[in-house]
Design an enzyme around this catalytic site. Structure first.
Site, PDB file in Angstrom:
ATOM      1  N   PHE A  16      41.122  49.633  39.070  1.00  0.00           N
ATOM      2  CA  PHE A  16      42.567  49.564  39.281  1.00  0.00           C
ATOM      3  C   PHE A  16      42.920  48.211  39.885  1.00  0.00           C
ATOM      4  O   PHE A  16      42.295  47.809  40.875  1.00  0.00           O
ATOM      5  CB  PHE A  16      42.984  50.697  40.225  1.00  0.00           C
ATOM      6  CG  PHE A  16      44.464  50.761  40.494  1.00  0.00           C
ATOM      7  CD1 PHE A  16      45.369  50.947  39.451  1.00  0.00           C
ATOM      8  CD2 PHE A  16      44.948  50.639  41.783  1.00  0.00           C
ATOM      9  CE1 PHE A  16      46.738  51.016  39.705  1.00  0.00           C
ATOM     10  CE2 PHE A  16      46.308  50.714  42.047  1.00  0.00           C
ATOM     11  CZ  PHE A  16      47.205  50.894  41.002  1.00  0.00           C
ATOM     12  N   PHE A  54      42.286  44.956  39.587  1.00  0.00           N
ATOM     13  CA  PHE A  54      41.244  43.984  39.956  1.00  0.00           C
ATOM     14  C   PHE A  54      40.267  44.479  41.016  1.00  0.00           C
ATOM     15  O   PHE A  54      39.630  43.688  41.713  1.00  0.00           O
ATOM     16  CB  PHE A  54      41.867  42.636  40.393  1.00  0.00           C
ATOM     17  CG  PHE A  54      43.038  42.242  39.548  1.00  0.00           C
ATOM     18  CD1 PHE A  54      42.935  42.269  38.163  1.00  0.00           C
ATOM     19  CD2 PHE A  54      44.243  41.863  40.118  1.00  0.00           C
ATOM     20  CE1 PHE A  54      44.012  41.916  37.362  1.00  0.00           C
ATOM     21  CE2 PHE A  54      45.328  41.517  39.316  1.00  0.00           C
ATOM     22  CZ  PHE A  54      45.217  41.548  37.937  1.00  0.00           C
TER      23      PHE A  54
END
Ligand code: CUA
Length: 146
Positions: free
Chosen positions: A65, A67
């Site tokens: 989610f 990065f």
């Protein structure tokens, strides 16, 4: 020649359909669909992390989610057979552990699974190898095998 070309195309489609529907040859994640907006409430993602399933065997439940991977730091014993169970809460991400055979795509709405046995102690990186936005190059997690 058009007829030969057309007949070959039809033959390929028949072979593909028999493989996919009669013999069930599909990507491992294909049959497991979840609502990407309700990942946090959906099993097994309502309980992230390492779960012992047998003698030095584990399920490692993770999400990706914006990065990050959750959880971000994981420790497993040497020789652990780890089944990664991963999904995405936003866009398509990659999931690669360099120098192993672990290299899968993580898609919203799909549960991706891959298994690896960590026979060598060390620190392993999990990298995102699908461009997913401005922070793509920062997206990584660590597995410590000891
Ligand atoms: Cu996630 Cu690139």
């Amino acid at each position: 020649w058009l007829i030969v070309g057309g007949a070959t195309l039809v033959l390929f489609l028949i072979v593909l359909s028999v493989n996919a529907y009669a013999m069930g040859m599909m990507p491992p994640s294909h049959m497991k669909m979840i609502d990407p907006k309700k990942v946090d409430e959906t099993a097994p993602f309502d309980n992230l992390g390492l779960h012992k399933t047998g003698d030095n065997e584990y399920d490692l439940v993770m999400t990706s989610f914006i990065f990050t991977f959750q959880p971000n730091q994981i420790e497993v014993p040497v020789g652990a057979k780890v089944k990664f169970v991963v999904t995405s809460k936003d866009v398509v991400h990659g999931f690669e552990i360099p120098k192993t055979n672990v290299n899968i795509m993580v898609l919203p709405g799909h549960i991706s699974e891959v298994t690896h046995t960590f026979n060598k102690p060390g620190t392993y990186l999990i990298l995102c190898n699908e461009y997913c936005g401005a922070g793509h190059q920062l997206m990584a997690a660590t597995i410590v095998v000891k």
